[in-house]
Design an enzyme around this catalytic site. Structure first.
Site, mmCIF file in Angstrom:
data_model
loop_
_atom_site.group_PDB
_atom_site.id
_atom_site.type_symbol
_atom_site.label_atom_id
_atom_site.label_comp_id
_atom_site.label_asym_id
_atom_site.label_seq_id
_atom_site.Cartn_x
_atom_site.Cartn_y
_atom_site.Cartn_z
ATOM 1 N N THR A 1 -4.520 -12.209 2.033
ATOM 2 C CA THR A 1 -3.150 -11.937 1.573
ATOM 3 C C THR A 1 -3.164 -11.386 0.155
ATOM 4 O O THR A 1 -2.425 -10.458 -0.177
ATOM 5 C CB THR A 1 -2.299 -13.206 1.655
ATOM 6 O OG1 THR A 1 -2.351 -13.727 2.996
ATOM 7 C CG2 THR A 1 -0.856 -12.924 1.289
ATOM 8 N N ASP A 2 -3.985 -11.952 -0.701
ATOM 9 C CA ASP A 2 -4.155 -11.403 -2.048
ATOM 10 C C ASP A 2 -4.643 -9.961 -1.993
ATOM 11 O O ASP A 2 -4.161 -9.093 -2.729
ATOM 12 C CB ASP A 2 -5.169 -12.235 -2.831
ATOM 13 C CG ASP A 2 -4.541 -13.450 -3.501
ATOM 14 O OD1 ASP A 2 -3.320 -13.454 -3.722
ATOM 15 O OD2 ASP A 2 -5.287 -14.397 -3.818
ATOM 16 N N ILE A 3 -5.615 -9.705 -1.138
ATOM 17 C CA ILE A 3 -6.200 -8.365 -1.052
ATOM 18 C C ILE A 3 -5.166 -7.352 -0.568
ATOM 19 O O ILE A 3 -5.024 -6.256 -1.123
ATOM 20 C CB ILE A 3 -7.431 -8.400 -0.133
ATOM 21 C CG1 ILE A 3 -8.538 -9.238 -0.769
ATOM 22 C CG2 ILE A 3 -7.937 -6.981 0.160
ATOM 23 C CD1 ILE A 3 -9.694 -9.559 0.155
#
Length: 392
Positions: free
Chosen positions: A199-201
């Site tokens: 999700t961060d990526i």
């Protein structure tokens, strides 16, 4: 029109992979007020394209991920800043090509330095809880008043409005709340998180593309603007066909492990000593698969073109040693002042057949503080005073 002309010169990037001034974002200064992964990944990709990214970090500890160790790179002999811990692998992988400026934003003098930097910047990227930077004089409306050409990108957990706006965002929590964990795991088993902070990526990629679009929009008028993305919205947008199945047909999703709800075979199978992924996406592939299942490797000819539908489950070492990974140059080596020669994952995009090479290793904490302050017009006495008072 500077941004447009530079971005349209991308074909020259291959010839100038080691020449910073010819990269498409050369001359663009970015103030990086992000930590951990989503924001640092976005600014690193912009730095790969030549932007001068100044990463502002707290003087004592810096980015949170500097402490996320082990593993860390071993310290080189006579490494500078022996008071600092070794460079963590987590920090190194998301911060190449940047400069590190330590700055205490809780102090008025630190805020004044940040504002001077922002006045001369093209982009500011931040991932604070909405409203937090206003207390430092660095909120969007505050900086727009002194730099109307600034592109201001906010990366939040849930967005700047709505009942969850003030909540901090954590990748694994967003995976749970935004549907990803519900569809990840074995059928009938418990939900699990993805092996990396996906999700961060994803959010980092959305932020980068939003910033580039805002820079293009700025070119004709000189007016900046606000770009906003969140972990929550990025994850929902990335549900792709799973989300569409619900929106279009009301179909709820479930966990399928490595299997597929409509394609068989499309799953992992055990072998004598490991696991293997096997898939056949249509009837023609299925017939060919049946014809060759007794072969060591499922490879068949279709119209003169070799088609491969079988892959081993590689561990990380096998992944980096994969012949295709070696051929594509997915690893890059750089010289780090504290860690010596280190290996990093290379950029995943090529231009005219060549990847943009790293021109600056990930910085150690505060490595470029004096350099950046001098560029802002502070003399040696002022810098020494700020250091003595804990401003930098």
């Amino acid at each position: 029109m500077r941004i447009v002309s530079r971005l349209l010169r991308i074909p020259r990037l291959a010839r100038a992979s080691s020449s910073l001034h010819e990269r498409p974002l050369a001359g663009i200064r970015i103030v990086d007020l992000t930590r951990v992964l989503a924001g640092p990944l976005a600014t690193m990709m912009l730095a790969d394209l030549g932007a001068d990214v100044v990463k502002i970090e707290s003087p004592l500890h810096g980015d949170d991920t500097r402490a996320w160790a082990p593993p860390s790179a071993p310290l080189a002999r006579d490494a500078p800043r022996p008071d600092l811990p070794p460079e963590s692998a987590y920090f190194l992988q998301a911060n190449r090509n940047k400069r590190s400026l330590t700055l205490n934003l809780k102090m008025a003098r630190g805020q004044a330095v940040a504002r001077r930097l922002v006045e001369r910047a093209d982009v500011l990227v931040e991932n604070y809880v909405p409203g937090k930077l206003d207390a430092f004089g660095l909120g969007y409306e505050q900086v727009r008043a002194v730099n109307p050409g600034l592109v201001y990108c906010s990366i939040t957990g849930y967005g700047s409005t709505g009942p969850y706006a003030k909540n901090p965002g954590y990748d694994v929590v967003i995976e749970a709340e935004a549907g990803l964990m519900h569809i990840t795991g074995e059928k009938g088993g418990r939900p699990v998180k993805v092996g990396v902070a996906v999700t961060d990526i994803l959010t980092g990629h959305y932020a980068q593309s939003g910033i580039l679009a805002a820079l293009l929009r700025r070119a004709p008028t000189g007016q900046g603007g606000r770009v906003e993305t969140s972990l929550f919205e990025s994850q929902i947008a990335s549900l792709a066909n799973i989300g569409a199945n619900y929106l279009v047909a009301g179909q709820e999703a479930g966990r399928w492990g490595t299997s597929h709800p409509s394609i068989v075979p499309y799953q992992v199978f055990p072998t004598k000593d490991s696991w293997i992924m096997l898939s056949a996406g249509n009837e023609g592939q299925w017939r060919m698969l049946c014809a060759v299942l007794d072969r060591h490797e499922v490879v068949c000819e279709v119209g003169g073109e070799r088609v491969r539908r079988l892959g081993p489950i590689n561990n990380i070492e096998q992944t980096f040693k994969h012949p295709q990974a070696v051929a594509r140059g997915v690893v890059e080596e750089v010289d780090h002042p504290r860690a010596g020669r280190i290996k990093l994952a290379a950029a995943a995009v090529t231009y005219d057949g060549e990847k943009p090479k790293a021109y600056r290793p990930p910085p150690y904490l505060g490595q470029h503080t004096d350099e950046v302050l001098a560029e802002l017009g502070y003399d040696a006495a002022e810098i020494g005073s700020m250091r003595a008072d804990g401003v930098v």
